[in-house]
Scaffold this active site. Structure first.
Site, short mmCIF file in Angstrom:
data_model
loop_
_atom_site.label_atom_id
_atom_site.label_comp_id
_atom_site.label_asym_id
_atom_site.label_seq_id
_atom_site.Cartn_x
_atom_site.Cartn_y
_atom_site.Cartn_z
N GLU A 153 52.49 58.12 -9.62
CA GLU A 153 51.51 57.93 -8.55
C GLU A 153 51.38 59.21 -7.72
O GLU A 153 52.39 59.88 -7.44
CB GLU A 153 52.04 56.80 -7.63
CG GLU A 153 51.16 56.47 -6.44
CD GLU A 153 51.87 55.52 -5.47
OE1 GLU A 153 53.09 55.68 -5.26
OE2 GLU A 153 51.19 54.65 -4.94
N HIS B 130 58.86 51.84 -5.11
CA HIS B 130 57.39 51.88 -4.98
C HIS B 130 56.93 50.59 -4.32
O HIS B 130 57.13 49.50 -4.87
CB HIS B 130 56.80 52.07 -6.38
CG HIS B 130 55.31 51.95 -6.49
ND1 HIS B 130 54.44 52.84 -5.89
CD2 HIS B 130 54.54 51.05 -7.16
CE1 HIS B 130 53.19 52.49 -6.20
NE2 HIS B 130 53.23 51.41 -6.95
N ASP C 65 58.55 58.42 -6.77
CA ASP C 65 59.15 57.08 -6.71
C ASP C 65 60.18 56.88 -7.82
O ASP C 65 61.12 56.08 -7.68
CB ASP C 65 58.07 56.00 -6.77
CG ASP C 65 57.14 56.04 -5.55
OD1 ASP C 65 57.43 56.79 -4.60
OD2 ASP C 65 56.10 55.35 -5.57
ZN ZN Z 1 56.42 57.07 -3.04
MN MN Z 2 54.70 54.55 -4.39
#
Ligand code: ZN
Ligand code: MN
Length: 257
Positions: free
Chosen positions: A33, A119, A44
């Site tokens: 991400e 996350h 993450d």
């Molecule tokens: Zn993060």
């Molecule tokens: Mn995240």
């Protein structure tokens, strides 16, 4: 005999022996991400794995391979799915991956798990995965499996937050790619942080509801949701200390009959 805390680095007889001796399996839940222009896509993954690794070492556990993809990014907590590079799973795919992993390890004798979530959006879909796994295992008459599911960032002392945020801690939801994650990355992987690219932006503010699809006002061009300026390795180290100490305590207590 290989001595590693990482399950994937053991042979199957070594893994089996540790499981028979009652080793706790730590499963970090990451994501691929965007984390702003100054951090890599695997923040993450790195953070959840790093915390799991130290806690597992403290209490003689094992770290299973980290889930590299997570449930879909939301604009109010992760910037949303529109950023190139943010690559996510449907909730069912994510939940079913967790279900399959816990079920297979459970069939092979693992009885104690800790899901270390890194996350935000993984939270509820991970509960679903655990529920489905335990249902599958019950169908095989395996009933003594226990799973702890947690967000690593909840393991922090009030004093630490007051020291980092002297004007008051505004909450984790907007901490995406901001002061906390940037500091943790500076402590763990400074080679992946480009401080000169930290956006000169203050905190985002959203109404307390989602709109789907998200209107342009819900999307932050940089992908950073709060101010990351002021991040430091020192802050990151203090946070990690809390995470490890408090999580070790919590897991030990939860698994003490
Ligand atoms: Zn993060
Ligand atoms: Mn995240």
């Amino acid at each position: 005999m290989v001595e590693s805390v990482f399950m994937a680095e053991l042979s199957w007889p070594e893994w089996e022996e540790k499981i028979k001796a009652g080793a706790i399996i730590f499963l970090p839940l990451g994501a691929t991400e965007q984390h702003g222009p100054h951090l890599p896509l695997n923040v993450d993954v790195i953070l959840s794995t790093a915390v799991a690794e130290v806690v597992a070492r403290e209490i003689g556990g094992l770290v299973a391979p980290t889930l590299q993809y997570g449930y879909k990014s939301m604009p109010r907590s992760g910037g949303g799915q529109t950023f190139p590079g943010t690559t996510s799973l449907d909730a069912a795919t994510f939940s079913h991956t967790i279900r399959d992993v816990i079920r297979d390890m459970g069939m092979h004798g693992a009885r104690r798990f800790v899901l270390v979530n890194g996350h935000f959006e993984n939270a509820w879909p991970s509960v679903e995965g655990v529920d489905l796994a335990l249902r599958d295992l019950r169908a095989e008459d395996i009933r003594n499996v226990t799973v702890i599911r947690l967000e690593y960032w909840d393991f922090v002392r009030r004093e630490t937050l007051d020291w980092i945020f002297p004007n008051g801690f505004p909450g984790t939801e907007l901490e995406h790619a901001s002061l906390i994650e940037t500091s943790l990355m500076l402590a763990l992987r400074p080679d992946l942080v480009e401080l000169s690219k930290v956006p000169q932006e203050s905190r985002a503010s959203f109404p307390p509801y989602d709109i789907i699809p998200a209107p342009p006002s819900y999307l932050r061009a940089s992908g950073v949701l709060a101010d990351a300026r002021g991040a430091s390795a020192e802050i990151g180290r203090r946070l990690l200390e809390d995470h490890v100490l408090m999580m070790t305590d919590a897991v030990t207590q939860a698994f003490t009959p």
